[in-house]
Scaffold this active site. Sequence first.
Site, PDB file in Angstrom:
ATOM      1  CE1 TYR A 193      18.623 -53.884  33.249  1.00  0.00           C
ATOM      2  CE2 TYR A 193      18.249 -53.661  30.886  1.00  0.00           C
ATOM      3  CZ  TYR A 193      18.776 -53.169  32.063  1.00  0.00           C
ATOM      4  OH  TYR A 193      19.458 -51.978  32.069  1.00  0.00           O
ATOM      5  CB  SER A 221      17.294 -49.796  30.197  1.00  0.00           C
ATOM      6  OG  SER A 221      17.938 -50.388  29.075  1.00  0.00           O
TER       7      SER A 221
HETATM    8  P1  NAP Z   1      27.310 -51.461  36.886  1.00  0.00           P
HETATM    9  O1  NAP Z   1      28.591 -50.855  36.426  1.00  0.00           O
HETATM   10  O2  NAP Z   1      27.184 -52.936  37.018  1.00  0.00           O
HETATM   11  O3  NAP Z   1      26.906 -50.752  38.254  1.00  0.00           O
HETATM   12  C1  NAP Z   1      25.751 -51.189  38.943  1.00  0.00           C
HETATM   13  C2  NAP Z   1      25.735 -50.532  40.299  1.00  0.00           C
HETATM   14  O4  NAP Z   1      24.591 -51.046  41.022  1.00  0.00           O
HETATM   15  C3  NAP Z   1      26.967 -50.883  41.124  1.00  0.00           C
HETATM   16  O5  NAP Z   1      27.364 -49.751  41.862  1.00  0.00           O
HETATM   17  C4  NAP Z   1      26.468 -51.993  42.034  1.00  0.00           C
HETATM   18  O6  NAP Z   1      27.166 -52.056  43.302  1.00  0.00           O
HETATM   19  C5  NAP Z   1      25.035 -51.580  42.259  1.00  0.00           C
HETATM   20  N1  NAP Z   1      24.188 -52.697  42.655  1.00  0.00           N
HETATM   21  C6  NAP Z   1      24.083 -53.928  42.083  1.00  0.00           C
HETATM   22  N2  NAP Z   1      23.217 -54.697  42.767  1.00  0.00           N
HETATM   23  C7  NAP Z   1      22.778 -53.950  43.811  1.00  0.00           C
HETATM   24  C8  NAP Z   1      21.896 -54.177  44.885  1.00  0.00           C
HETATM   25  N3  NAP Z   1      21.285 -55.356  45.069  1.00  0.00           N
HETATM   26  N4  NAP Z   1      21.669 -53.168  45.771  1.00  0.00           N
HETATM   27  C9  NAP Z   1      22.287 -51.974  45.615  1.00  0.00           C
HETATM   28  N5  NAP Z   1      23.142 -51.687  44.623  1.00  0.00           N
HETATM   29  C10 NAP Z   1      23.385 -52.670  43.732  1.00  0.00           C
HETATM   30  O7  NAP Z   1      26.111 -51.048  35.909  1.00  0.00           O
HETATM   31  P2  NAP Z   1      25.768 -49.713  35.098  1.00  0.00           P
HETATM   32  O8  NAP Z   1      25.864 -50.040  33.665  1.00  0.00           O
HETATM   33  O9  NAP Z   1      26.468 -48.544  35.644  1.00  0.00           O
HETATM   34  O10 NAP Z   1      24.213 -49.648  35.448  1.00  0.00           O
HETATM   35  C11 NAP Z   1      23.650 -48.608  36.222  1.00  0.00           C
HETATM   36  C12 NAP Z   1      22.182 -48.481  35.844  1.00  0.00           C
HETATM   37  O11 NAP Z   1      22.100 -48.167  34.450  1.00  0.00           O
HETATM   38  C13 NAP Z   1      21.389 -49.774  36.022  1.00  0.00           C
HETATM   39  O12 NAP Z   1      20.102 -49.461  36.548  1.00  0.00           O
HETATM   40  C14 NAP Z   1      21.275 -50.328  34.612  1.00  0.00           C
HETATM   41  O13 NAP Z   1      20.152 -51.142  34.448  1.00  0.00           O
HETATM   42  C15 NAP Z   1      21.206 -49.048  33.811  1.00  0.00           C
HETATM   43  N6  NAP Z   1      21.552 -49.190  32.395  1.00  0.00           N
HETATM   44  C16 NAP Z   1      22.821 -49.521  32.014  1.00  0.00           C
HETATM   45  C17 NAP Z   1      23.098 -49.651  30.648  1.00  0.00           C
HETATM   46  C18 NAP Z   1      24.460 -50.008  30.136  1.00  0.00           C
HETATM   47  O14 NAP Z   1      24.595 -50.299  28.924  1.00  0.00           O
HETATM   48  N7  NAP Z   1      25.491 -50.023  30.945  1.00  0.00           N
HETATM   49  C19 NAP Z   1      22.087 -49.441  29.709  1.00  0.00           C
HETATM   50  C20 NAP Z   1      20.826 -49.102  30.141  1.00  0.00           C
HETATM   51  C21 NAP Z   1      20.564 -48.977  31.483  1.00  0.00           C
HETATM   52  P3  NAP Z   1      28.526 -52.943  43.498  1.00  0.00           P
HETATM   53  O15 NAP Z   1      29.341 -52.765  42.249  1.00  0.00           O
HETATM   54  O16 NAP Z   1      29.133 -52.313  44.721  1.00  0.00           O
HETATM   55  O17 NAP Z   1      28.098 -54.341  43.723  1.00  0.00           O
END
Ligand code: NAP
Length: 245
Positions: free
Chosen positions: A154, A140
């Site tokens: 985080y 991130s």
């Molecule tokens: P998201 O839409 O909330 O998706 C998160 C995914 O992780 C979902 O598929 C969820 O599964 C899964 N997950 C959550 N807890 C878990 C666990 N204990 N074991 C296995 N899987 C788990 O979030 P996203 O924004 O796509 O984030 C994806 C990655 O990008 C993360 O690592 C996040 O830190 C990173 N990121 C996101 C942003 C942003 O602005 N969105 C920015 C920087 C970095 P379920 O939905 O089935 O529960």
Amino acid sequence: MPHNTLLITGGSNGIGAACARLGAAQGRDVILTYHSDEAAARAVATDIEAAGQTAQVVQCDVAEPTSIEALFAGINPATPIDLINNAGIVAPTASINDLDAERLTRIFAINVVGAILVAKHAVAHMRAAPAKGHIVNISSAAARLGSANLYIDYAASKGAIDTFTKGLADELAPEGIRVNAIRPGLILTDIHTKGGEPDRAKRLGGTVPIGRPGSAEEVAEAVLWLLSDAASYVTGAHLDVSGGR
Ligand code: NAP
């Protein structure tokens, strides 16, 4: 040359789901895991199959080492894989006084310990499979920015992923396994709702040099590029997909 199968942790929603759909559109079969949202994972699988590729959907909690072991036990050892190490969480906005051991343990169990154990099993699988694979860890921009008064825990967990990426990349480079990290910025996914701030990406989008939040699809393009042969001389890199933020 045929593409490796994509293994995506947290492929049910957000960035992981976008990677799954783009990978299928590029001709890859996909193994995607979900944690709680089976319906979303099945919907992604339907899209993968509509693109003419196979989809394997697996429930996995990366905070549980036995759950990770079960995931890899269910993957055909003869299937070459690339790993998108994506599963991650944020916790509600907080400052240092609000952090406690329970919150920190949960964040680090999923974002750091889980990601490292998934990579460990993926490397063992890649070494035994008939073709090598590559790894992209989803870090991130918070790893650089620190996220003061938001979620420094985080941010610290993603800093650990950046360091882990560099170390693992150096360890595996002699074997032809490339390891890189993507640092997304403000991306429009449900992670902000889960962190208690649904409008976060939209609200702050105007502060980004490019002037808007990013989409999961824009992140997926960078992830799939890093896994492709077009990135054959890229390893140990941290690629910002953050609109200049
Ligand atoms: P998201 O839409 O909330 O998706 C998160 C995914 O992780 C979902 O598929 C969820 O599964 C899964 N997950 C959550 N807890 C878990 C666990 N204990 N074991 C296995 N899987 C788990 O979030 P996203 O924004 O796509 O984030 C994806 C990655 O990008 C993360 O690592 C996040 O830190 C990173 N990121 C996101 C942003 C942003 O602005 N969105 C920015 C920087 C970095 P379920 O939905 O089935 O529960």
